[in-house]
Structures are given as structure tokens and as C-alpha cells.
Write a protein that holds these residues in place. Structure first.
Motif, short mmCIF file in Angstrom:
data_model
loop_
_atom_site.label_atom_id
_atom_site.label_comp_id
_atom_site.label_asym_id
_atom_site.label_seq_id
_atom_site.Cartn_x
_atom_site.Cartn_y
_atom_site.Cartn_z
N ALA A 199 7.02 25.85 111.48
CA ALA A 199 8.17 25.29 112.19
C ALA A 199 7.79 24.00 112.90
O ALA A 199 6.83 23.96 113.67
N GLY A 200 8.52 22.94 112.61
CA GLY A 200 8.25 21.64 113.21
C GLY A 200 7.26 20.81 112.43
O GLY A 200 6.99 19.66 112.81
N TYR A 201 6.72 21.36 111.34
CA TYR A 201 5.79 20.60 110.49
C TYR A 201 6.42 20.32 109.14
O TYR A 201 6.59 19.17 108.73
N ASN A 202 6.79 21.36 108.41
CA ASN A 202 7.43 21.18 107.11
C ASN A 202 8.61 22.14 106.92
O ASN A 202 9.11 22.31 105.82
N SER A 203 9.03 22.74 108.01
CA SER A 203 10.12 23.72 107.94
C SER A 203 10.69 23.94 109.34
O SER A 203 10.15 23.41 110.32
N PHE A 204 11.77 24.69 109.41
CA PHE A 204 12.31 25.12 110.69
C PHE A 204 11.94 26.56 110.99
O PHE A 204 12.21 27.06 112.09
N GLN A 205 11.30 27.22 110.01
CA GLN A 205 10.97 28.63 110.16
C GLN A 205 9.93 29.00 109.10
O GLN A 205 9.73 28.28 108.12
N THR A 206 9.29 30.13 109.29
CA THR A 206 8.35 30.63 108.30
C THR A 206 9.14 31.26 107.15
O THR A 206 10.35 31.49 107.25
N LEU A 207 8.45 31.56 106.07
CA LEU A 207 9.11 32.21 104.94
C LEU A 207 9.63 33.58 105.33
O LEU A 207 10.73 33.98 104.92
N ARG A 208 8.87 34.31 106.13
CA ARG A 208 9.34 35.63 106.57
C ARG A 208 10.59 35.53 107.41
O ARG A 208 11.52 36.33 107.27
N GLU A 209 10.63 34.53 108.28
CA GLU A 209 11.85 34.30 109.06
C GLU A 209 12.99 33.88 108.13
O GLU A 209 14.15 34.23 108.37
N GLY A 210 12.64 33.13 107.07
CA GLY A 210 13.65 32.71 106.12
C GLY A 210 14.31 33.89 105.43
O GLY A 210 15.53 33.89 105.20
N HIS A 211 13.52 34.89 105.08
CA HIS A 211 14.09 36.09 104.46
C HIS A 211 15.07 36.77 105.42
O HIS A 211 16.13 37.27 104.99
N LEU A 212 14.73 36.79 106.69
CA LEU A 212 15.62 37.39 107.69
C LEU A 212 16.89 36.55 107.84
O LEU A 212 18.00 37.10 107.90
N SER A 213 16.73 35.23 107.86
CA SER A 213 17.90 34.35 107.99
C SER A 213 18.83 34.49 106.79
O SER A 213 20.05 34.43 106.91
N ALA A 214 18.24 34.69 105.60
CA ALA A 214 19.04 34.80 104.38
C ALA A 214 20.01 35.97 104.42
O ALA A 214 21.04 35.95 103.75
N MET A 215 19.68 36.96 105.24
CA MET A 215 20.57 38.11 105.35
C MET A 215 21.88 37.75 106.04
O MET A 215 22.88 38.48 105.93
N SER A 216 21.90 36.61 106.75
CA SER A 216 23.10 36.18 107.48
C SER A 216 23.83 35.05 106.78
O SER A 216 24.81 34.53 107.32
N VAL A 217 23.36 34.66 105.60
CA VAL A 217 24.00 33.59 104.83
C VAL A 217 24.79 34.23 103.70
O VAL A 217 24.27 35.08 102.97
N ALA A 218 26.03 33.82 103.55
CA ALA A 218 26.94 34.50 102.63
C ALA A 218 26.48 34.47 101.18
O ALA A 218 26.39 35.50 100.51
N ASN A 219 26.17 33.28 100.66
CA ASN A 219 25.83 33.15 99.24
C ASN A 219 24.36 32.79 99.08
O ASN A 219 23.93 31.69 99.41
N THR A 220 23.57 33.74 98.58
CA THR A 220 22.15 33.49 98.34
C THR A 220 21.76 33.93 96.93
O THR A 220 20.66 34.43 96.70
N THR A 221 22.66 33.72 95.98
CA THR A 221 22.42 34.16 94.60
C THR A 221 21.16 33.54 94.02
O THR A 221 20.32 34.24 93.44
N ASN A 222 21.03 32.23 94.15
CA ASN A 222 19.85 31.55 93.59
C ASN A 222 18.60 31.90 94.37
O ASN A 222 17.52 32.05 93.79
N TRP A 223 18.72 32.02 95.69
CA TRP A 223 17.59 32.41 96.53
C TRP A 223 17.07 33.78 96.11
O TRP A 223 15.85 33.96 95.95
N ASP A 224 17.96 34.73 95.93
CA ASP A 224 17.56 36.09 95.58
C ASP A 224 16.87 36.15 94.22
O ASP A 224 16.00 36.99 93.99
N ALA A 225 17.24 35.24 93.31
CA ALA A 225 16.70 35.26 91.95
C ALA A 225 15.42 34.43 91.80
O ALA A 225 14.83 34.42 90.73
N SER A 226 15.00 33.78 92.88
CA SER A 226 13.86 32.86 92.80
C SER A 226 12.56 33.54 93.19
O SER A 226 12.54 34.57 93.86
#
Length: 270
Positions: A115-142
Motif C-alpha cells: 500500500a502506497g508503493y504499487n497498490s492501495f492494498q495487499t492481494l489478501r486485502e484485495g480478495h476481501l474487497s472483491a467480496m464487496s464489488v458487484a461484478n468480478t467475473t474476470n477477477w474470479d476467473a484469473s
């Protein structure tokens, strides 16, 4: 090019082939290990041709470890999180000719998003954030590497916006109360930004990563290509003939960022 965990021993399978894929059977072989700039990390060593692999010691696969909280933005910018190692073989053929063969790989730490270097959050935090985003079809398949790359690209795109209404990080606001470049906030001060803004950045980063992984929002892609109408079944969509405004990020990401983004930047002579 494969990626391995930094600070661990890397074992590479060794098959000698020429540029056309033909197998090379050398009379003898030596190798050395260098970094991406050609600096020698392991001096020339004889290679046992009865072996079909070579091991690179963990000591040669270390990357610089730093405490982001103790560094300025300029110091952080000079930091390289990942590194390349190249095993350079020199094969001596039966006719006395020398043939070079290289094997390269990447070494990276387990957590590649800071966070603050090349992202706003870690990948683990990203997985948690993705649970609150409506459309993550491509994310889930990647795959995980694809998600990391998409999050880095999303970070760069979002940082190209100009932010306002920030209660913390005042040193980075100009006289118009506009944060000129969010990427200039060092990691140690990123966590001092308001919780609401950081939460919005988390969700927007995933929404933008979703757009990156899918190539962009389909309607915007069609409009940018010049299409002004689209018919699906009995439904027809009509758009203005002008190209859509380039907001630098997807509409889905902008929905989270809108309360904090200034869209009225004007330039002029002082």
C-alpha cells in the motif's frame, strides 16, 4: 519467464537446445549467474553433464528488504521489489566451438503489493474487497499473477486522477486543495488518509482491475471504436456520435471515487 520466491533455492531443469529447438550435446559446459545488469553473482563453475538440473543457492536469490515506514517517497521510488537472475551457460561442442545458452527467471517476495508503493492494498486485502464489488467475473476467473498485475495497473490508472476533499495528508495538497498525485504519498503516510478514502480506493482498485482483466467496459470500447448503436435481440442502444469522455478509469471504479475526485482541473498562465 517463471517467478520464484525470493530468498529460496531455485532448481532449474536444464535442456540444451539451439534457436530452432534442436538438442545440443556439448563435450563440456560451464555456467555463471548474473543479475539483470550483468553483475556476476556466482563465478564461472563447471557443470556436470550427467545432471539435468542446476540449483541456485538461496543467498543469490535475495532481494533488498526495506522498511517502507522509514523511507521517503524518493527512496521508495528507487526500490525494486523483484529481480531477474540469469544462468549463463557456455557450452563447448565436440568441434571446439562455443555455444551460449541462457536460463532466466524472476525472484519476488511473497507479498508483491504494498500500500502506497504499487497498490492501495495487499492481494489478501484485495480478495476481501472483491467480496464487496458487484461484478468480478474476470477477477474470479484469473490467476493470482494476473490479479497482481491488474491491481498494479489499476493503481497506476487511479493515481493519474486528481483528488480533493482529503482531511489527512495535507502536505500533498496544492493551493486549490487538490492532491496532485496520490502516488507521491509515501507508504508510511498512506495509512493516515481518511478511512473512507482508503476504503473507496480499495473498492475502486478491484473494480478497475476487473476492467483491466476484461479489456475494459464493453460499451465504452464499442463507443471508442466509433459505434453509435447496438442491437441485442429486440433491444437497441443508441449513443451520441461523439467519442465518450476518457475518464482514465472505468465507470465502475469512478463510482467509488467520485466524492474524492476533482473533474474541474483547468490550466492557465499565472
Amino acid at each position: 519467464m517463471k517467478t520464484y520466491l525470493a530468498g529460496t533455492t531455485v532448481k532449474l531443469g536444464v535442456v540444451f537446445e539451439d534457436a530452432d529447438g534442436n538438442t545440443i550435446v556439448p563435450a563440456s559446459a560451464t555456467y555463471q549467474v548474473v543479475d539483470s545488469q550483468g553483475v556476476i553473482l556466482k563465478e564461472t563453475t563447471n557443470f556436470d553433464l550427467t545432471q539435468n538440473s542446476v540449483s541456485i543457492d538461496a543467498e543469490l536469490n535475495r532481494v533488498q528488504e526495506i522498511n517502507f515506514d522509514s523511507l521517503s517517497r524518493e527512496d521508495v521510488d528507487r526500490y525494486e521489489m523483484s529481480a531477474v537472475r540469469v544462468v549463463e551457460f557456455q557450452l563447448t561442442l565436440s568441434d571446439g566451438n562455443i555455444y551460449p545458452v541462457d536460463f532466466a527467471y524472476i525472484i519476488s517476495p511473497r507479498e508483491q503489493l504494498i500500500a502506497g508503493y504499487n497498490s492501495f492494498q495487499t492481494l489478501r486485502e484485495g480478495h476481501l474487497s472483491a467480496m464487496s464489488v458487484a461484478n468480478t467475473t474476470n477477477w474470479d476467473a484469473s490467476t493470482e499473477p494476473q490479479r497482481v498485475a491488474a491491481m498494479m495497473e489499476a493503481y497506476r490508472r487511479i493515481c493519474s486522477l486528481r483528488f480533493t476533499d482529503i482531511t489527512q495528508g495535507q502536505a500533498y495538497l496544492n493551493e486549490s486543495r487538490i492532491l496532485g498525485d496520490l502516488s507521491r504519498v509515501p507508504p508510511r503516510e498512506f495509512k493516515d488518509l481518511s478511512y473512507r478514502l482508503r476504503r473507496a480506493l480499495h473498492l475502486a482498485q478491484i473494480a478497475e482491475a476487473e476492467a483491466v482483466l476484461g479489456g475494459g467496459e464493453q460499451a465504452d470500447l464499442l463507443r471508442k471504436a466509433g459505434l453509435i448503436s447496438q442491437t441485442i435481440g429486440e433491444t437497441q442502444e443508441m449513443w451520441r456520435s461523439s467519442k465518450p469522455l476518457d475518464m482514465r478509469v472505468s465507470k465502475a471504479a469512478m463510482m467509488y471515487l467520485a466524492p474524492y475526485v476533482s473533474l474541474n482541473m483547468r490550466s492557465g498562465r499565472s
